[in-house]
Design an enzyme around this catalytic site. Structure first.
Site, PDB file in Angstrom:
ATOM      1  N   GLU A  81      -3.015   0.657  -8.254  1.00 16.16           N
ATOM      2  CA  GLU A  81      -3.566   1.847  -8.898  1.00 16.16           C
ATOM      3  C   GLU A  81      -4.345   1.529 -10.170  1.00 16.16           C
ATOM      4  OE1 GLU A  81      -0.112   4.324  -9.332  1.00 16.16           O
ATOM      5  OE2 GLU A  81      -0.410   5.259  -7.372  1.00 16.16           O
ATOM      6  N   GLU A 112      13.577 -12.070   1.139  1.00 11.86           N
ATOM      7  CA  GLU A 112      14.001 -12.051  -0.260  1.00 11.86           C
ATOM      8  C   GLU A 112      14.984 -13.169  -0.602  1.00 11.86           C
ATOM      9  OE1 GLU A 112      17.726  -9.187  -0.947  1.00 11.86           O
ATOM     10  OE2 GLU A 112      15.932  -8.083  -0.333  1.00 11.86           O
TER      11      GLU A 112
END
Length: 271
Positions: A81, A112
């Site tokens: 953004e 992960e």
């Protein structure tokens, strides 16, 4: 500091499946209201992180986020953004998620758990001590994140951490640790809820404050935003109208000619 795995503690609420919709929503909302206070409690830590990032970026450095699952997605979201909102290049704020871009929409098994992969991912961007890396993990114990920050520390790269568990490996490893203690989740262990909200709030604060201090906001307006759709062209036009006391058509004409609100305001000697 002793590690307290608060994010995995049992919910204060039980028999959720027996609650009415009204009770469910009220209870979730009551829990959510505690998040802003938890973030407020660590504003000094966030301030130090912001100031450190600004210094690095003023010297040409970049900001990286690394995370897995929900935490990784929030980092990617915040990074993505920044170009449309502040007009910065896409390589100035970069979000990296364990498992790669496929993991944004789909769970990637065991991604992960690899403590070495994050630094390998960072090296693809020629990471250096000019940059800042923030690890995001609600639990504070994700190997992908911990391993990445540990390697960054060794390489002299400024590190930060956003977690919800004090004394966690992330809290200990990050030079700039930001620990928002939001307490147990409404659904036990579902850290996409309060922990995710806290992480999103902190990321908003960091990126917005950094971009303001780097000069991408004038007054309270996004003068460097990308004009990527009609809504934003209209918003930019109205910014120019307000700042330059021009009518709508003339303001939009100048905006389309010069390509950004800042360029128009520079042209007429306001910005």
């Amino acid at each position: 500091m002793e590690f307290k795995n608060i994010s995995e503690q049992d919910s204060k609420h039980d028999h959720l499946e027996k609650m009415s919709t009204t009770k469910l929503l009220k209870a979730i909302n009551q829990e959510d209201q505690t998040v802003a206070t938890a973030v407020e409690n660590i504003l000094p830590a966030i301030e130090k992180m912001v100031d450190a990032i600004v210094l690095k970026m003023q010297s040409g450095g970049r900001l990286f986020y690394i995370g897995a699952g929900t935490s990784g997605r929030l980092g990617v979201l915040d990074a993505s953004e920044c170009p449309p909102t502040f007009g910065v290049a896409a390589d100035k704020v970069i979000g990296i998620i364990a498992g790669g871009d496929h993991a944004i929409r789909h769970a990637v098994e065991n991604a992960e758990d690899d403590g070495e992969q994050a630094f390998k991912d960072l090296q693809k961007f020629n990471i250096s001590d000019k940059d800042v890396v923030i690890g995001i993990a609600a639990s504070g114990r994700t190997p992908y994140v911990i391993g990445g920050l540990d390697a960054c520390n060794t390489a002299g790269i400024t590190t930060g951490g956003i977690t919800c568990n004090p004394g966690s490996p992330l809290d200990v490893t990050a030079v700039h640790s930001m620990v928002a203690v939001v307490g147990p989740e409404f659904v036990t262990g579902s850290s996409r809820m309060k922990a995710g909200t806290a992480q999103k709030m902190i990321l908003n604060m960091i990126s917005t404050s950094v971009m303001i201090k780097l000069g991408h906001i004038k007054g309270n307006k996004m003068v460097d935003m990308q004009l990527s759709n009609d809504k934003l062209v209209d918003r930019g036009t109205r910014m120019i109208m307000e700042s330059a006391q021009l009518d709508y058509d003339r303001a939009q004409e100048l905006l389309k000619k010069y390509g950004s609100v800042r360029n128009v305001l520079n042209h007429i000697g306001i910005c």
